[in-house]
Each structure stands twice: as C-alpha cells, then as structure tokens.
Design an enzyme around this catalytic site. Structure first.
Site, PDB file in Angstrom:
ATOM      1  N   ASP A   1      49.052  32.636 -31.648  1.00  0.00           N
ATOM      2  CA  ASP A   1      47.772  32.901 -31.183  1.00  0.00           C
ATOM      3  C   ASP A   1      47.407  35.031 -30.545  1.00  0.00           C
ATOM      4  O   ASP A   1      48.680  35.104 -30.472  1.00  0.00           O
ATOM      5  CB  ASP A   1      48.455  32.716 -29.381  1.00  0.00           C
ATOM      6  CG  ASP A   1      47.018  32.393 -28.602  1.00  0.00           C
ATOM      7  OD1 ASP A   1      45.938  33.172 -28.560  1.00  0.00           O
ATOM      8  OD2 ASP A   1      46.967  32.680 -27.120  1.00  0.00           O
TER       9      ASP A   1
ATOM     10  N   HIS B   1      46.643  34.507 -21.854  1.00  0.00           N
ATOM     11  CA  HIS B   1      46.888  34.042 -23.403  1.00  0.00           C
ATOM     12  C   HIS B   1      47.959  35.730 -22.951  1.00  0.00           C
ATOM     13  O   HIS B   1      48.396  36.219 -22.609  1.00  0.00           O
ATOM     14  CB  HIS B   1      45.979  34.770 -24.359  1.00  0.00           C
ATOM     15  CG  HIS B   1      45.446  33.864 -24.470  1.00  0.00           C
ATOM     16  ND1 HIS B   1      45.261  32.963 -25.100  1.00  0.00           N
ATOM     17  CD2 HIS B   1      43.764  33.588 -23.942  1.00  0.00           C
ATOM     18  CE1 HIS B   1      44.366  31.717 -25.340  1.00  0.00           C
ATOM     19  NE2 HIS B   1      43.587  32.133 -24.169  1.00  0.00           N
TER      20      HIS B   1
END
Lengths: 554, 554
Positions: free
Chosen positions: B194, B367
């Site tokens: 990610d 995130h």
C-alpha cells in the site's frame, strides 16, 4: 448634524461567507466610497461560467453618490470586477502603482479606459466627500498591498485588506505596525480584518523561507529547473531570480499572465533582474540544462496553463525530460486539488523530479494566522469588530478570536453580503439589506445566465438530451413526417440501435393515442411524448436525459 | 517444470496510478487468481457517470482459468466491482466475515447471487490451482482486513492490501507482525504494498486517539451531539458508542449505508452496543438534547447524504438547532473539499458548533505512513518490490523509500494498470500488456458511455445546445416549415429575444443560399447552418453552444 447623518453604513457586497469577490460599500449620508471590487471563480455547479462578480445594483442605483473606489492590492479577488464596475460607475479609482499596473491590463482587455485610475502610496491621504482615507503598508503575497484607515465623521474604521505580518519581507518593506499602533492610540471605532487563515494556529512563515528552499534546490539540481507559482507573487519571482543569479542560471519566463506581470513589475521597479539574466525561451537551447531556470504559470493545474501543457507533453516550446526539477511553489486553492495532483503525476511520468506542497518551505501563505490576527487586534484596539474575507466558518473563528481577546460579543458583527451594518459612535448592528448576490459572467454575457440556464446545463451534463421531432399538418392534425429522434450525450447511438428503435415506437404510440383522442393542443401532445419516452428510458437505463419534443406545423 | 511454467505474471488491472478500483491478477501457467475487485468514483470530467470499474476483458477471455478471488477488506475500492465481475466470472470469492457481509448487501442490490462467497479468517490457507493463499491480520480503517501471503511455485508474494500498524487498535487485534516476520525468515520473493500515505513522514496515529477526542467533546457538550463518519469505519462507530455509554447518552443511527453497516456489524459481532443504548431517531424527542448522540453519513458532504440534508435544513427527521455539536470525523477525500466546506458553513449558520479536520484528533488515517511502510519492508525483507495502491507519485515515493532501505533499483518495478509484470526466482520486469482501463457505469449501462458521449456532455454542460429544425419538401427541395430554433442551457430566451430573432435570420440566409445554389444534400445544408449560426453566436456571445440542425423531409 442630523440624526441620520450620525450613522455610518458599512455594506459588504462580496467577500463575506466566501473566499473571493471582495467588495465593501461605506456610506455616510449621501457619500459613498467603495473598497475593492473583486471577482470569484465559479463553483463546480456553475457549468460553463467564466467568472462571478458581485451584484452592484445598489451602487448603480446610487451611482451619483459614489465618490471614490479604493483598492487594497492587485489580486483578482480584489480588482477583478472593476472592468464591469467601472463601465457603470464613474468615480476615481485609487490604488498603489503595482495594483493599478495590473488593473490597467485587465481594463484594456475589456475595452475600459483607465483614466479614472490614480496612483497613491502608503501614507497618502485622499478626501472623498465626508471620508478621508489613509493608506498603510501591509505584507501580502503580492507587493504594494495596503490597509486603509477610513476617517469618518463618527470615528476611524481600519480595513486591513489581505495581510500578514512578515518580519523579513523580501523587499524589506515591513508592515507599518507603528501606524496601526498610532491609530489604536487615537481610538478606532471599528476594525474590519482578513479572516482567511483564522483557523490556522501560530504565525504564517516569512516569504524568505521559500527563498531558502529555492537556494537548497538550486544548489543540488543537476539539470533544468522549472518553477511554477502565482504570477502576482512578484517577491516569489524575485527570489527565483535571486537564486538563479546565485547559481549562475539564466531565467526564461513563460505563460501569458506570468510574462505580463513580470513586464509590469520590472517597468515599475518591483522586480529587479540583473542585465543578461533574462533570456527568451527560444534562446534556452543555447545553454546546457544546468544553466536554465524557467518560471511559469500553472501552479494550480489550470488546464490551459503552461505547466499543465508541459505535463501533458503539449507545450510548443518546452518538453519535460528526465532530470528536470519542477518546483510547484503554491498550495492548491480549494477545488483545484485534483488538477494539481494530475499535473504532478504526469510530470513524474515524464521523469521529472517534482517538489510540491508536501515538502516544507516550498510555499507560504499570504494571510495572517491566529497569532498575527490577535496582534492586529491588540495594535488597533477597536471598539467594534467586523470579520471580513472568509467563508462563514472563518468569520466565526475570527469572531471567536476577537472574543478571546476580551471583546464583548455584542461589539462583534458577523454579517452577510448585502447586510447593512449600521454604526454609531456607541453601537453596531445590522439594519436591513441591499440587493446582493452572484452575477455570472459567461463569455460576453454578464448576468444573462441564470438559474434556469444552469439547471438545464446540469441536466444536459448528467444524461444528455433526446430530441423528438414530428411534422404535423395543422389542418388535419395528422403526422406527416417523423417522429425522428436525435440524441446527444445520452448513449452512443451505434451501440444502442435497438433502444433507439423501441424509443421511436414508444413515441409513435403516444402520438397515435393523441390522434385517436383527437388531442389538438401541441402542449398536451408534447407532454404525452415526454412522459412516455421518459418513463421508458428510465426503466431501460436508469438515466433521465432531457427530453425535448419539437412539433413542426405545416 | 517447463520454462514457461517457471514464470509468474502479476497483472494489476486497477489501483496503479490512481486511488481506487484496486484489482490484481496473478497468473502461473494456466492458473489465475484475482486479488480484490474495486470501484472508483468518477473524475470531475466524467459527467453523469455513477462509478468506474476496471476493464476485465483479460479475465473474461481467461475465465476458465480463474480459480479464486481473494478480498483483503470490505471497502468499495476493493470490493465495489464484484457485482459486475461475478456476473462474468464464476470463481469462489474468499474474504473475512465482515468483508463478505458488506459485499452481500452490494450483490443483493445488483441481483447477483452470493453463493460463491466463502468466509475465511486470518491464519486460514486456501489452495487454488498452483497457488496457496494464507491470510494475515492487518489494521485498517475497517475491521477484519487481511494481507495475503501468496505461495507460488517460484516463491512467496506478500500483498499487504490496505494497512496501518496500530499499536492500540480499538478491538485489541494488532497486526500480525510475527507472521510478516516469519515469512521474511522463510524468504519472500516479492512484496506488493500500500502506497497511499507514502508521502507522509512518521507514523499514522492510532484509532484510539479519535476515541479520546470523542470523550473530550462528549464531556463538555451541553446539548445534542451529531457525529458524521465513514459508515465502514466500525471501530470509529464503536468509539462513538463507547463515549455515549460513558456519558449516558442514547445513540440513534441515520443514513442508509450507516444503518446497513451498523446492522451487519452488530449481527456479526464487530460492533457491541449495550442493551437500551440504541434508539430509533423517532424516539429521540423523548430525551433531552444532552442525552442524545446521532451517528450519521455525510462526512464527505455528499449532496444526498443525511448530514448534508441536515445542513441544508432538508432532513425529514433532524433539524439542526443552536447548541448542537457536530463532529465531522473524517478528512475530505481529494475532490470533496468544497462539498465538505459548504456543509460546515451551513451547519455554522444554523448555530451548530462544528468540530472538523482542522481540530486535532478528530480523524486518523487508515494507511501506513513512511515509518510503518519501512517497518513492513524490514519485516518482510523481500527480494523484489512492486508498490501498489496509489497515484503515480505515491508509487514513486514508495519506490524511493524501498531504495532508501537498500533495495537495488532494478529489483523494483513501478508498473501501470495492464502491465504484465513477469517474475522468475531471480528476475523481475515488465513483459507486455493486457487490455486495461476505465469502464464507466451510468445507471444500468456498463461501458455504454464512451468518449463521444462524454465529449458531448462536456460541450452541453459548458454552453448548452441550440437546435434548428426545418421541414423540407424532398421533391422540390424547398422549406415548407421553419426554421424553428429551440435552445437549452445557452441563454435565458426571454431575455435574449433579439438575439434569437437574428439567429433565425442567419439560419434563413444560410438556407436561402443553399436553395439558390441548388444544394440538395442534407449534410451540406446542415453544415452551412452550423457554420453560419456558430460564427454568429460566438461573435455575439463568445460562447459555443452545440448546434444541432435537424431536417424533416416530407
């Protein structure tokens, strides 16, 4: 002095509850002065609109009373409506040299004479009817910005314009703190101050910080450097030039508005470029990449701007090549985030190294943060306070800041565009309204695009249009040609032939029904077609194109 | 093992160079597995489009080879394309309970059976052809997120999905660091991780921080509290509930997707609400405002959402009143800044106190930031690295981060959607492409709106349309009715009668000219009308409406 004359009306026509189109009316008896006349860029839902200006009905109705227009600085959101305002209001326009220099370009583009423009400088005093206006130097992201001390028969109003407190401005011209303090000593009836950064704690950094960043980048860049910034930020441009000189690079300037402002600023002495540093972009091929800096527009990702064209490999003179360093010295204005982000991605794909807002020191704001705002209040020590220049939440935060400094709640007025803010020596309050609002400019049309046109554009943009034409014999009421169906923006017709065929049948059925029941009113036939086709299309596609039945009579 | 079979192909069909529509194909010989199948929300210039899904031509062409679909978590950008994919690909779909719970709602809405869905949990291993996939628990802004360890004949691939390292997650379920470390010990061929926050230095804060903020706000709020957040952030909702219980408030839930997710999460045990705390919004009038919390959708200012309706005084059941505290526990997704800002302003105008992103601790990201990303790399210690989930610049930054940890540049591949990334035990590189791109969904139409339709919608949205109809006798080639002009979205006709009259004359002149020169080809007549009218309108208005001549024959 009569009772009516002991009242001052302050009427914001723009800039309250919004960032942009700043414009404020001051009226005392039969004398009116205007501070700024800015434009705003259209909201997302104002499809096809080029720009937005304030509704000036009130000014036009009182045009004989308008004694003067005062400008605080040369940004679009403070001067951009003047080409429209000056066509209707004949008063003299006062501003500093750079402000008027930039304005004159705009006036020329719009075929408006700039005869009414009069240059002033900080310290000057202008009399206009019952008003006397004095100019105070402030710092902002454009040189030559001023605040106004407006002397009225009932007291002094300080209007800050846009400001920040830069302790180390690039041109050494610090905000005239002493002037604000002196007015504070004399007693200020009301303060009107910039709220743009009222949400931001602390102090706004000095413009000099950005110069240091440029120096750091210039020191290590091995190839060409391209700097995008706001064309009006002359000090920023000066710092690019200074770094270029320090690291022995030539400077080329591209982008229409950048070239314009650089020319005006050099002419007026705001921008100093040593002989031989400035080159034409066409000459840049005569130098190795490590000897070149390009200054360009496009820091907001504007689709037609020079930087965006470079990023899209669509610029006539500049191709981005691996090794280029692109510095985007700006922060995206709300609404432009995606455009800027797309530009950055494209630049990366072309192999450039991109320095942008996520890096420290690549941009600083032009507006005062909370501590500077408080300092302004404490210098001026006004009796009353009116927050200006900001979305509603910025005005509220600014009012809260004033409250935190001890100002009583009832001495603060958070107004709206059109509010008549009435002041006496001892009171402040809202007393009525004047017409106000957004006038949309689309091409040459000023105000001719209204809600109906916008609503249609919105519907057309979502699902397109389907046009149904039939020719009907008006004597027999029978269809002699059609129905024909034409669609645009609905569905790619070659891929939807079946759908279009069935749609035509539906229309035919609706027409037959009308004929059978001897309907001869066109409007009834049209709405039968609209309903039946609309229902069919929604069922089949879940879309609602605009349906436009047209009946031709023979 | 033949030469071809010793190669693994990784083909991203979405999520590279963009935030959204994440989807990756893994192919080894004749076995294919798919990881995620997400959607993306349309860009500003995709007028009228509801959502965007990846082009799955490659999958459809190889549908018999697809052995399984694996889901990392239940966000739209990871599962939103499944209703479309599952109509065409029959493979089993593996995901955790919450992921599949949310998916099943979407499938039902689209009339797709959820028979293929199989629940897995962290630690489970699924065999699919030549692949074995193992699930590893990670933290994210939705519970029950997993990373994948994909065992292939040439080595292990770790796909992180979306992740962060939350040391104090709300449910106590910490990321399985040990698992990543163990795979690192075994040897990992490639990491796919990610990149969303690859620009952000430091660590992402724990979700618990937001709970503390809720506690602080709940402690001081004297009246009703309204919290808007993402419906899928079940831990955030849990924290609202926890604070409500602590401060003895009842909780009402509104907004369709919020109600859905709360119901699913309670059913599956992810959300724990003590008996008697949850009330219906209609019951809230039975309590004083200081005893009420409302949890709602609308944190992105979405026009039809519950919070936006409240802000516009347009919600059926909730009126915002002075004294309400509204907490917007989210950060605007790029592109939504203006919508969120408008909502905040309207709430302030109604007298609410609004707590939003400018306050600390009201939202944290889901995130990993740079230090967590580096930690992931150092745990997994892969031979090769492929950054995923991010705009191009995020992928580049992530590649640079990997480089800063010592990975050789040639071991990193920054791909694009459609790239065939080919891995052997000793090499990585891009070898060809498969079809890829954006499939636009508009209503029931999937892919039927293409560039031509969008281009028309754009033109229609800017300056509207002007339709010119004439009926012509096809034998004599003479006009028997018209020309009639109808416009929409161009100018408000009542205010532009003169313009429309002159426009009609221009059309008539063009027709006369054709008649005089005996032109009988409709297309020539049409383009004469289009040119002459277009020129006239641009001259008069500087606008370019779409001009659509229609000829009816009798």
């Amino acid at each position: 002095m009569s009772k009516i004359q002991s009242k001052l009306n302050i009427i914001p026509l723009g800039g309250l509850g919004e960032i942009g189109k700043n414009m404020t009316v001051f009226r005392y008896g039969d004398d009116i002065i205007l501070v700024d006349a800015g434009l705003m860029f259209p909201e997302d839902d104002m499809l096809g609109i080029d720009l937005v200006i304030p509704d000036i009905t009130y000014l036009v109705e009182n045009k004989d009373k308008v004694k003067a227009i005062f400008l605080t600085h040369g940004h679009e959101d403070h001067i951009g409506a003047l080409p429209y305002v000056m066509k209707q209001i004949g008063a003299p326009v006062y501003g500093t040299a750079l402000t008027l220099g930039i304005l004159q370009g705009r006036l020329k583009e719009n075929g408006v004479s700039s005869e009414a423009c009069k240059i002033i400088k900080p310290g000057d005093k202008i009399y206009a009817g019952n008003f006397k206006v004095e100019f105070i130097r402030v710092n902002h992201s454009i040189p030559d910005a001023v605040a106004l001390a407006i002397h009225t028969p009932i007291g002094i109003i300080i209007h800050t314009g846009d400001f920040k407190f830069d302790q180390t401005p690039v041109d050494g011209q610090v905000t005239e703190f002493n002037k604000f303090a002196e007015f504070g000593d004399q007693g200020v009836l009301a303060l009107m101050a910039d709220s743009t950064n009222a949400e931001r704690p602390g102090y706004t950094q000095s413009e000099k910080i950005v110069g240091q960043t440029f120096d750091d980048e210039f020191r290590y860049a091995k190839n060409r450097i391209i700097v995008a910034t706001f064309s009006s930020n002359v000090h920023r441009i000066q710092q690019v030039v200074d770094s270029a000189v320090r690291y022995k690079r030539k400077v080329a300037v591209i982008g229409r508005s950048m070239v314009n402002v650089v020319n005006i600023s050099m002419e007026l002495g705001y921008l100093k470029i040593p002989e031989g540093v400035l080159i034409d972009i066409d000459e840049s091929n005569n130098y190795t990449p490590d000897k070149i800096v390009i200054i360009t527009t496009g820091s907001q990702g504007e689709p037609m701007s020079a930087l965006t064209r470079m990023a899209m490999s669509d610029h006539k003179k500049v191709d981005i090549v691996p090794g280029d360093t692109v510095i985007i010295s700006a922060t995206p204005i709300p609404g432009n985030e995606k455009l800027v982000s797309r530009t950055i991605d494209h630049l990366y794909k072309l192999g450039a190294d991109v320095i942008y807002e996520k890096s420290n020191g690549v941009h600083v704001s032009g507006h005062a943060s909370q501590e500077e705002i408080k300092m302004m209040h404490n210098l001026v020590r006004p009796k009353f306070f009116i927050p200006v220049h900001g979305e509603y939440r910025h005005l509220i935060k600014h009012a809260q800041l004033a409250g935190s400094l001890g100002m009583p709640r009832e001495n603060i007025v958070v107004g709206e565009n059109g509010s008549i803010i009435e002041l006496t020596r001892n009171s402040i309050g809202i007393n009525g309204r004047v017409p106000s609002g957004k006038v949309l400019v689309d091409g040459l049309g000023v105000g001719d695009v209204g809600n109906i046109v916008l609503r249609d554009r919105r519907q057309l943009s979502q699902d397109g249009i389907m046009i149904v034409v039939v020719t009907i014999d008006k004597d027999t009421c029978t269809v002699v040609s059609g129905p024909d169906i034409v669609s645009r923006g609905f569905v790619y017709v070659r891929e939807a032939e079946g759908l279009m065929e069935t749609a035509k049948e539906k229309v035919q059925q609706a027409l037959d029904k009308c004929e059978q029941s001897n309907v001869s009113e066109w409007s009834v036939i049209k709405s039968a077609v609209r309903d039946s086709l609309g229902r069919f299309l929604y069922e089949k596609t879940r879309r609602r194109p605009m349906i436009l039945p047209i009946i031709m009579e023979i």
